[in-house]
Structure formats: C-alpha cells, structure tokens
Design a protein around this motif. Structure first.
Motif, PDB file in Angstrom:
ATOM      1  N   ILE A   3     140.296  72.403  64.898  1.00 41.49           N
ATOM      2  CA  ILE A   3     140.152  73.681  64.198  1.00 41.49           C
ATOM      3  C   ILE A   3     141.444  74.082  63.494  1.00 41.49           C
ATOM      4  CG2 ILE A   3     139.809  76.166  64.550  1.00 41.49           C
ATOM      5  CD1 ILE A   3     137.793  75.312  66.781  1.00 41.49           C
ATOM      6  N   THR A   4     142.558  73.955  64.198  1.00 43.86           N
ATOM      7  CA  THR A   4     143.831  74.400  63.615  1.00 43.86           C
ATOM      8  C   THR A   4     144.315  73.483  62.495  1.00 43.86           C
ATOM      9  OG1 THR A   4     145.066  73.240  65.369  1.00 43.86           O
ATOM     10  CG2 THR A   4     144.590  75.592  65.706  1.00 43.86           C
ATOM     11  N   SER A   5     143.743  72.275  62.418  1.00 40.24           N
ATOM     12  CA  SER A   5     144.122  71.386  61.323  1.00 40.24           C
ATOM     13  C   SER A   5     143.167  71.506  60.139  1.00 40.24           C
ATOM     14  CB  SER A   5     144.156  69.923  61.805  1.00 40.24           C
ATOM     15  OG  SER A   5     142.869  69.494  62.212  1.00 40.24           O
ATOM     16  N   GLY A   6     142.204  72.453  60.258  1.00 38.08           N
ATOM     17  CA  GLY A   6     141.331  72.717  59.125  1.00 38.08           C
ATOM     18  C   GLY A   6     139.964  72.078  59.185  1.00 38.08           C
TER      19      GLY A   6
ATOM     20  N   GLU B 244     123.923  73.617  70.076  1.00 34.21           N
ATOM     21  CA  GLU B 244     123.990  74.896  69.381  1.00 34.21           C
ATOM     22  C   GLU B 244     125.437  75.148  68.953  1.00 34.21           C
ATOM     23  OE1 GLU B 244     122.485  77.826  72.014  1.00 34.21           O
ATOM     24  OE2 GLU B 244     120.452  77.000  72.055  1.00 34.21           O
ATOM     25  N   LEU B 245     125.598  76.014  67.965  1.00 33.21           N
ATOM     26  CA  LEU B 245     126.933  76.283  67.434  1.00 33.21           C
ATOM     27  C   LEU B 245     127.697  77.318  68.250  1.00 33.21           C
ATOM     28  CD1 LEU B 245     126.395  76.372  63.568  1.00 33.21           C
ATOM     29  CD2 LEU B 245     127.616  74.649  64.898  1.00 33.21           C
ATOM     30  N   ALA B 246     127.025  77.965  69.210  1.00 29.43           N
ATOM     31  CA  ALA B 246     127.652  79.080  69.926  1.00 29.43           C
ATOM     32  C   ALA B 246     128.954  78.667  70.610  1.00 29.43           C
ATOM     33  CB  ALA B 246     126.675  79.652  70.955  1.00 29.43           C
ATOM     34  N   MET B 247     128.932  77.527  71.327  1.00 33.82           N
ATOM     35  CA  MET B 247     130.129  77.102  72.048  1.00 33.82           C
ATOM     36  C   MET B 247     131.240  76.715  71.077  1.00 33.82           C
ATOM     37  SD  MET B 247     131.442  76.804  75.034  1.00 33.82           S
ATOM     38  CE  MET B 247     133.188  76.902  74.720  1.00 33.82           C
ATOM     39  N   VAL B 248     130.887  76.032  70.012  1.00 33.09           N
ATOM     40  CA  VAL B 248     131.890  75.639  69.028  1.00 33.09           C
ATOM     41  C   VAL B 248     132.461  76.871  68.335  1.00 33.09           C
ATOM     42  CG1 VAL B 248     132.333  74.243  66.988  1.00 33.09           C
ATOM     43  CG2 VAL B 248     130.753  73.422  68.700  1.00 33.09           C
ATOM     44  N   GLN B 249     131.614  77.881  68.143  1.00 34.61           N
ATOM     45  CA  GLN B 249     132.097  79.119  67.546  1.00 34.61           C
ATOM     46  C   GLN B 249     133.118  79.787  68.459  1.00 34.61           C
ATOM     47  OE1 GLN B 249     131.172  80.410  64.348  1.00 34.61           O
ATOM     48  NE2 GLN B 249     133.081  81.462  64.865  1.00 34.61           N
ATOM     49  N   ARG B 250     132.927  79.641  69.766  1.00 43.71           N
ATOM     50  CA  ARG B 250     133.914  80.182  70.711  1.00 43.71           C
ATOM     51  C   ARG B 250     135.256  79.477  70.541  1.00 43.71           C
ATOM     52  NH1 ARG B 250     130.669  80.541  76.468  1.00 43.71           N
ATOM     53  NH2 ARG B 250     128.915  81.784  75.748  1.00 43.71           N
ATOM     54  N   TYR B 251     135.203  78.153  70.378  1.00 40.64           N
ATOM     55  CA  TYR B 251     136.448  77.425  70.123  1.00 40.64           C
ATOM     56  C   TYR B 251     137.119  77.971  68.868  1.00 40.64           C
ATOM     57  CZ  TYR B 251     135.212  73.693  73.475  1.00 40.64           C
ATOM     58  OH  TYR B 251     134.917  72.976  74.601  1.00 40.64           O
ATOM     59  N   SER B 252     136.299  78.211  67.852  1.00 41.71           N
ATOM     60  CA  SER B 252     136.846  78.709  66.596  1.00 41.71           C
ATOM     61  C   SER B 252     137.470  80.091  66.770  1.00 41.71           C
ATOM     62  CB  SER B 252     135.727  78.773  65.542  1.00 41.71           C
ATOM     63  OG  SER B 252     136.240  79.224  64.312  1.00 41.71           O
ATOM     64  N   ASN B 253     136.793  80.940  67.562  1.00 36.37           N
ATOM     65  CA  ASN B 253     137.333  82.276  67.814  1.00 36.37           C
ATOM     66  C   ASN B 253     138.647  82.215  68.578  1.00 36.37           C
ATOM     67  OD1 ASN B 253     135.120  83.371  66.556  1.00 36.37           O
ATOM     68  ND2 ASN B 253     134.008  83.778  68.450  1.00 36.37           N
ATOM     69  N   LEU B 254     138.720  81.259  69.522  1.00 34.99           N
ATOM     70  CA  LEU B 254     139.922  81.142  70.344  1.00 34.99           C
ATOM     71  C   LEU B 254     141.095  80.574  69.568  1.00 34.99           C
ATOM     72  CD1 LEU B 254     138.503  79.747  73.711  1.00 34.99           C
ATOM     73  CD2 LEU B 254     139.653  81.932  73.395  1.00 34.99           C
ATOM     74  N   TYR B 255     140.828  79.497  68.839  1.00 39.32           N
ATOM     75  CA  TYR B 255     141.931  78.739  68.252  1.00 39.32           C
ATOM     76  C   TYR B 255     142.062  78.909  66.748  1.00 39.32           C
ATOM     77  CZ  TYR B 255     141.485  76.513  72.804  1.00 39.32           C
ATOM     78  OH  TYR B 255     141.388  76.287  74.147  1.00 39.32           O
ATOM     79  N   GLY B 256     141.032  79.462  66.111  1.00 43.53           N
ATOM     80  CA  GLY B 256     141.097  79.664  64.669  1.00 43.53           C
ATOM     81  C   GLY B 256     142.080  80.753  64.296  1.00 43.53           C
ATOM     82  N   THR B 257     142.508  81.529  65.298  1.00 49.89           N
ATOM     83  CA  THR B 257     143.467  82.610  65.032  1.00 49.89           C
ATOM     84  C   THR B 257     144.903  82.192  65.330  1.00 49.89           C
ATOM     85  OG1 THR B 257     143.062  83.429  67.265  1.00 49.89           O
ATOM     86  CG2 THR B 257     141.775  84.415  65.492  1.00 49.89           C
ATOM     87  N   ASP B 258     145.105  80.914  65.563  1.00 48.48           N
ATOM     88  CA  ASP B 258     146.459  80.426  65.837  1.00 48.48           C
ATOM     89  C   ASP B 258     147.193  80.284  64.498  1.00 48.48           C
ATOM     90  OD1 ASP B 258     148.751  79.262  66.692  1.00 48.48           O
ATOM     91  OD2 ASP B 258     147.809  77.564  67.690  1.00 48.48           O
ATOM     92  N   VAL B 259     147.793  81.361  64.055  1.00 47.21           N
ATOM     93  CA  VAL B 259     148.414  81.390  62.723  1.00 47.21           C
ATOM     94  C   VAL B 259     149.921  81.591  62.833  1.00 47.21           C
ATOM     95  CG1 VAL B 259     146.352  82.138  61.497  1.00 47.21           C
ATOM     96  CG2 VAL B 259     147.821  83.850  62.560  1.00 47.21           C
ATOM     97  N   LYS B 260     150.520  81.056  63.871  1.00 50.19           N
ATOM     98  CA  LYS B 260     151.956  81.225  64.050  1.00 50.19           C
ATOM     99  C   LYS B 260     152.725  80.686  62.845  1.00 50.19           C
ATOM    100  CE  LYS B 260     155.825  80.084  67.095  1.00 50.19           C
ATOM    101  NZ  LYS B 260     156.251  79.388  68.322  1.00 50.19           N
ATOM    102  N   LYS B 261     152.305  79.519  62.355  1.00 53.42           N
ATOM    103  CA  LYS B 261     153.002  78.911  61.228  1.00 53.42           C
ATOM    104  C   LYS B 261     152.935  79.830  60.000  1.00 53.42           C
ATOM    105  CE  LYS B 261     153.035  74.809  58.276  1.00 53.42           C
ATOM    106  NZ  LYS B 261     152.380  73.503  57.977  1.00 53.42           N
TER     107      LYS B 261
END
Length: 331
Positions: free
Chosen positions: A279-282, A296-313
């Motif tokens: 997710i963090t690599s795009g 289902e996409l629900a679990m993958v969406q959770r990954y996205s919610n957790l790690y898609g906000t890693d915007v430290k860079k």
C-alpha cells in the motif's frame, strides 16, 4: 433400480450413518419434526455443515471457542436454540466473555453470528439478528526494512533447517501468503520453468497462481535441487521429511529470527508487512485483495486505512514547517 441409483442410495445411507455416529447417536432424535432443538444439537449440526464445506481447521477452532462461551449461558447447551433470538441475548453473551477488548468481543460475535445465521437458514429459529460494530484493528508493529534485511541474509544451503527457514521468509515476503498455505505447498506447485507458484490450499478455497519474484525463483531453484527429488514432497518439511506443522514452523522461524537479532515474532506479521509495503509503495487494493486471496475487499480496505495514511515522507518534504528554516533561538 438401476446400478447407478443403487450406488447413490448406498452412499446416502452411509453418509447418514456417519452423521449419526458423529452426533453421538442423536441424529434421529434431533431430526424428528416434533423435537425442540437444543443449542448443543444445533451446534453439532452447524459443525458438520462447516466441516462438509471444508472450512479450515483454525475457523472450526474459532467456532469451538465461541461455543464454550455460549455453553456458559445456555445451561451447558441444553436450552432450546431459540434462546438466540430472545431480546438481550447478544448483550448476555458479551457479558459472559468477561473483561475483554472490542476486538475480542467482535471475534466471538462473528462466531455467534455465523452459528445463528446457520440456524435460521435451517429453519431452527426465526428473527435472529447479531449486528457487529466493526472497528479498525490496532496498528501492528510490522517488520521493518532492517528486520527483513537481517532475516534475508542467506544461510549455508547445505544446512536444511536454516535454508528452509530462509525460503519460508522469502515466500512470506514475496507473496503475503498465510501460514497454512505455505505449509501445504508441494514441490510440484512450483513451476520454475514458467516462473509461477500455485497455492492450492487457501482460506477462501480459491486456487491462486502467482508469479515468482526473481530472487525467490532463484533461491527456490537451488533449494529444490538440493533438498527435493520428488514432486509430491511437501516443499516445507521437518528434519524427518514430513510436512512441517503450523506450530513447528512458528517455533523454527522464531528461533531463526532471534538468532539474527530480530525480536518480533509472529508468522502472520509477515502478511501485515507485505500489505503495508504494498500500500505504501502505491499498489492498488484490488490487486492486493487478489494476491492475499480475500474474497471481500473489507479486510484489504482495513489495511489501506491503517497503512495508507503513512505519509511521514510527504510530511518531511511538503509540510509548512519543513519549508521554514529555523535557527537555534539566538538573535
């Protein structure tokens, strides 16, 4: 009666006999029209149904754990199953879990919901409802890049245990597969010529074919040439040549990691790491769902919610403060 119909009838009789034995000789009792189904008998029906659907052992174990809690509030399962539909039963069940967190509560409620929905589908109860307030899981401390580099220092290929553990970590980090999928791989599932690996044992019961990352392909080629000569062998074996168990693999990888200075443990943590890095690599979540075999996409969406906000860079590069040059405070 034709031979084909006779054979089908015999199979039906045998299946009924097997069911009767598995239900401790209560099968005829609880299938009678005038029988008031108890929680115990309904759960036995449920377990048989799930077993016949080839539900994974960890999921069956989950149902068993749920049932142990359910027994506490249903007189050891002897109360009629229709109690599941009584007002306030869900709250009573939650209270029986004791002092636990929301994640644990939802874990058990999912088992209760599956059981209740089954009972309703079979006509044993009517009006069952078990809504679950889904919450995002806590952010897990995944393996860092430094951790992975330590774990992927190649050991001596002539040491089977060390080389095997190294291959397992390559598989985890290159595919994001579950532990049960990895330990059920066979040598013939690895197509080195075409550069693919086939996962025949997945939680969703899908057969998945994934391309081999170049480094993984190179190391698998050497591993198989060195330690395997039968395509029907399990790829990941113990020192006796038998299939490695889930617990055996956990112990082996934990020991392997600690020797390399990595304190984190947990095989499923590799899966979270894979999802985070994707997710963090795009990478897009549709492709990630296919790779991780989520139906289902629900679990993958959770990954996205957790790690898609890693915007430290991005914070370091683009925030207002990062564009301001500050001094030490001296004037």
């Amino acid at each position: 009666m034709s031979p084909k119909k006779t054979l089908a009838k015999k199979k039906q009789i045998i299946n009924e006999q097997i069911k009767q034995q598995r239900l401790n000789d209560n099968y005829t009792e609880w299938t009678a029209d005038d029988f008031a189904h108890t929680v115990e008998h309904a759960f036995l029906m449920f377990k048989i149904d799930r077993s016949e659907r080839r539900v994974s052992k960890p999921t069956l174990d989950h149902y068993d754990r749920m049932y142990q809690r359910l027994k506490k509030i249903t007189q050891d399962g002897k109360l009629p199953v229709k109690i599941l539909t009584q007002f306030g039963f869900k709250e009573l069940f939650i209270s029986a879990l004791g002092e636990v967190g929301e994640q644990t509560i939802n874990y058990y409620l999912r088992g209760l919901r599956a059981f209740g929905n089954y009972c309703e589908s079979m006509g044993l109860i009517s009006g069952f409802d078990c809504p679950i307030k889904e919450i995002d899981p806590p952010l897990k401390q995944v393996y860092t890049q430094d951790d992975i580099k330590k774990l992927l220092v190649k050991p001596n290929p002539n040491n089977h245990e060390q080389f095997r553990n190294y291959i397992v970590i390559l598989l985890f980090t290159a595919t994001g597969a579950r532990t049960n999928t990895i330990i059920n791989l066979k040598v013939k599932d690895v197509d080195l010529e075409e550069g693919y690996i086939t996962f025949n044992k997945t939680k969703s019961h899908k057969v998945v074919r994934i391309g081999l990352e170049p480094k993984l392909k190179k190391e698998l080629t050497e591993f198989i040439a060195t330690w395997h000569d039968n395509p029907d062998d399990y790829l990941i074996r113990n020192r006796f040549g038998d299939q490695l168990t889930r617990n055996g693999l956990y112990q082996a990888i934990t020991k392997y990691a600690h020797k390399r200075g990595v304190d984190k443990t947990g095989l499923h943590l590799f899966r979270h790491t894979f999802a985070k890095d994707w997710i963090t690599s795009g990478g897009d979540i549709i492709s990630l769902a296919n790779v991780l075999t989520h139906s289902e996409l629900a679990m993958v969406q959770r990954y996205s919610n957790l790690y898609g906000t890693d915007v430290k860079k991005e914070i370091m590069e683009h925030s207002t403060l990062s564009g301001i040059r500050t001094n030490s405070g001296k004037t």
